[in-house]
Design a protein around this motif. Structure first.
Motif, PDB file in Angstrom:
ATOM      1  N   ARG A 182       0.919  -1.235   0.032  1.00 33.71           N
ATOM      2  CA  ARG A 182       0.060  -0.124  -0.013  1.00 33.71           C
ATOM      3  C   ARG A 182       0.955   1.292  -0.071  1.00 33.71           C
ATOM      4  O   ARG A 182       0.588   2.270  -0.555  1.00 33.71           O
ATOM      5  N   ILE A 183       1.946   1.207   0.726  1.00 34.00           N
ATOM      6  CA  ILE A 183       2.695   2.536   0.865  1.00 34.00           C
ATOM      7  C   ILE A 183       3.401   2.498  -0.526  1.00 34.00           C
ATOM      8  O   ILE A 183       3.571   3.754  -0.817  1.00 34.00           O
ATOM      9  N   LYS A 184       3.933   1.471  -1.029  1.00 35.01           N
ATOM     10  CA  LYS A 184       4.415   1.517  -2.546  1.00 35.01           C
ATOM     11  C   LYS A 184       3.521   2.021  -3.302  1.00 35.01           C
ATOM     12  O   LYS A 184       3.952   3.122  -4.388  1.00 35.01           O
ATOM     13  N   ALA A 185       2.333   1.593  -3.475  1.00 34.79           N
ATOM     14  CA  ALA A 185       1.344   1.936  -4.429  1.00 34.79           C
ATOM     15  C   ALA A 185       1.019   3.600  -4.320  1.00 34.79           C
ATOM     16  O   ALA A 185       0.468   4.129  -5.121  1.00 34.79           O
ATOM     17  N   LEU A 186       1.437   4.041  -3.078  1.00 36.30           N
ATOM     18  CA  LEU A 186       1.158   5.511  -2.985  1.00 36.30           C
ATOM     19  C   LEU A 186       2.484   6.260  -3.241  1.00 36.30           C
ATOM     20  O   LEU A 186       2.388   7.461  -3.165  1.00 36.30           O
ATOM     21  N   GLY A 187       3.317   5.578  -3.663  1.00 42.38           N
ATOM     22  CA  GLY A 187       4.729   6.479  -4.494  1.00 42.38           C
ATOM     23  C   GLY A 187       5.472   6.314  -3.225  1.00 42.38           C
ATOM     24  O   GLY A 187       6.536   7.389  -3.636  1.00 42.38           O
ATOM     25  N   GLY A 188       5.456   5.851  -2.196  1.00 43.35           N
ATOM     26  CA  GLY A 188       6.646   6.072  -1.260  1.00 43.35           C
ATOM     27  C   GLY A 188       7.546   4.910  -0.922  1.00 43.35           C
ATOM     28  O   GLY A 188       7.321   3.736  -1.424  1.00 43.35           O
ATOM     29  N   GLU A 189       8.071   5.427   0.232  1.00 44.74           N
ATOM     30  CA  GLU A 189       9.123   4.398   0.738  1.00 44.74           C
ATOM     31  C   GLU A 189       8.506   4.013   2.183  1.00 44.74           C
ATOM     32  O   GLU A 189       8.302   4.887   3.077  1.00 44.74           O
ATOM     33  N   LEU A 190       9.013   2.872   2.680  1.00 49.29           N
ATOM     34  CA  LEU A 190       8.489   2.155   3.819  1.00 49.29           C
ATOM     35  C   LEU A 190       9.592   3.047   4.866  1.00 49.29           C
ATOM     36  O   LEU A 190      10.843   3.201   4.767  1.00 49.29           O
ATOM     37  N   GLY A 191       8.984   3.419   6.054  1.00 49.03           N
ATOM     38  CA  GLY A 191       9.866   4.006   7.150  1.00 49.03           C
ATOM     39  C   GLY A 191      10.610   2.902   7.831  1.00 49.03           C
ATOM     40  O   GLY A 191       9.811   1.853   8.346  1.00 49.03           O
ATOM     41  N   THR A 192      11.612   3.310   8.287  1.00 48.07           N
ATOM     42  CA  THR A 192      12.288   2.170   9.217  1.00 48.07           C
ATOM     43  C   THR A 192      13.137   2.665  10.419  1.00 48.07           C
ATOM     44  O   THR A 192      13.621   1.969  11.210  1.00 48.07           O
ATOM     45  N   LEU A 193      12.814   3.968  10.771  1.00 53.47           N
ATOM     46  CA  LEU A 193      13.471   4.380  12.120  1.00 53.47           C
ATOM     47  C   LEU A 193      12.409   4.475  13.182  1.00 53.47           C
ATOM     48  O   LEU A 193      11.445   4.712  12.936  1.00 53.47           O
ATOM     49  N   THR A 194      12.960   4.041  14.173  1.00 50.59           N
ATOM     50  CA  THR A 194      12.201   3.786  15.727  1.00 50.59           C
ATOM     51  C   THR A 194      12.787   4.671  16.595  1.00 50.59           C
ATOM     52  O   THR A 194      14.145   4.899  16.581  1.00 50.59           O
ATOM     53  N   GLY A 195      11.943   4.819  17.579  1.00 54.34           N
ATOM     54  CA  GLY A 195      12.471   5.402  18.946  1.00 54.34           C
ATOM     55  C   GLY A 195      13.171   6.515  19.045  1.00 54.34           C
ATOM     56  O   GLY A 195      13.271   7.658  18.025  1.00 54.34           O
ATOM     57  N   GLU A 196      14.660   6.545  19.330  1.00 48.85           N
ATOM     58  CA  GLU A 196      15.684   7.777  19.308  1.00 48.85           C
ATOM     59  C   GLU A 196      16.046   8.125  18.005  1.00 48.85           C
ATOM     60  O   GLU A 196      16.299   9.226  17.769  1.00 48.85           O
ATOM     61  N   ARG A 197      16.289   7.152  17.247  1.00 46.83           N
ATOM     62  CA  ARG A 197      16.718   7.441  15.853  1.00 46.83           C
ATOM     63  C   ARG A 197      15.577   8.079  15.025  1.00 46.83           C
ATOM     64  O   ARG A 197      16.021   9.266  14.464  1.00 46.83           O
TER      65      ARG A 197
END
Length: 326
Positions: A287-302
């Motif tokens: 779904r994120i790809k279909a919206l033209g985006g990239e998956l987020g991978t940062l969590t917490g303090e990052r």
């Protein structure tokens, strides 16, 4: 801090994998009531779409209903303030964009501190902005738009989802990069702006792909250029602004999940784990790809570090473009 850093992506993916393996024992009591995800934009836009995807998936793992509440207005800060002032028990979430978290604080007098009163959970997605016009209008390329702007300064109008939104910033950045000027017309959300662009009431918009893709696919909006370093996989024939010789106008929209500042660490880590599980699901990634985006991978303090870096970056842009709340 760039949200696409390769090392950060690898570290974050590893962390998400560990978290998704199961919530620790000390978090088993959370949540004990329904949750809500606040959205600072109208229904139908990119933020709303992503929030409803997350609500559905996280409800399944949290074993509680998760509802989406739309509170548009004031550059998405109405929803952000509600989240900041909610009970710090993890039951109120906010799906925010850089509009509320990094741009609006430099323009508006807020009753909360976005860096202190909202607890980052994780980055959900990053979407490039795309220059769109009506598919029935006269503009067939970004060059056509630039030529029209140069010929009649201030004659064309561009829409945004609000003053200080990334769409607004994108329009101002395009003007500064090309030495042209258009009139800004703010709306309370992208879906409302699309109606007027399609009708020819407004000429263009530098919208996020997450908001614009459905109308692009429906043939109602024509994409002219992507404001990102590389072309979108969903629109491979659409050039980037840089390819067209327009430098320094790239603006992306990122989406992050937050909860109220002061929420107990156990609840925050449980929410991070469940967000991680949701983002690993193939249908969510599709779904994120279909919206033209990239998956987020940062969590917490990052993710918090990225938020602080973006806050400073957009502060410089707002001051440079002299953008003020009206």
């Amino acid at each position: 801090m760039p949200p696409h850093d390769t090392l950060d992506r690898r570290r974050a993916l590893a962390l998400l994998g560990l978290l998704a393996a199961g919530a620790p024992a000390w978090a088993q009591g959370f949540p004990d009531k329904p949750l809500r995800i606040l959205v600072g934009a109208s229904p139908g836009g990119g933020t709303d779409i992503l929030a409803r995807v997350l609500a559905d998936k996280m409800a399944a793992t949290l074993k509680q209903p998760v509802v989406v509440e739309n509170r548009p207005g004031a550059s998405n800060t109405i929803a952000a303030e509600l989240a900041a002032r909610a009970a710090p028990d993890g039951s109120t979430l906010l799906l925010a964009t850089n509009t509320a978290q990094a741009v609006a604080p430099h323009m508006l007098k807020l009753k909360y501190d976005p860096l202190k009163d909202l607890q980052p959970i994780g980055l959900v997605a990053v979407m490039p902005n795309v220059l769109v016009v009506s598919s029935t209008g006269p503009y067939k390329s970004a060059k056509d738009v630039q030529t029209a702007l140069a010929a009649k300064p201030g004659a064309l109008k561009y829409a945004s989802s609000g003053i200080g939104s990334t769409q607004h910033i994108g329009g101002e950045a395009f003007g500064m990069a090309t030495g042209t000027r258009a009139i800004h017309v703010p709306y309370k959300g992208s879906s409302q702006a699309h109606i007027d662009i399609i009708a020819g009431e407004v000429d263009m918009m530098f919208d996020s792909t997450s908001s614009a893709m459905s109308q692009i696919r429906a043939g109602k909006l024509r994409p002219l250029a992507v404001s990102a370093p590389a072309r979108s996989a969903e629109m491979p024939d659409v050039p980037t602004l840089a390819e067209l010789g327009i430098q320094g106008a790239d603006v992306s929209t990122w989406y992050g999940l937050y909860t109220t500042g002061g929420t107990p660490r156990a609840a925050v880590e449980r929410l991070t784990a469940d967000l991680g599980q949701a983002l690993q699901l193939p249908d969510v990634q599709a779904r994120i790809k279909a919206l033209g985006g990239e998956l987020g991978t940062l969590t917490g303090e990052r993710f918090a570090e990225m938020n602080r870096s973006e806050y400073e970056h957009y502060g410089r842009l707002v001051r440079g473009a002299n953008i003020k709340a009206e």
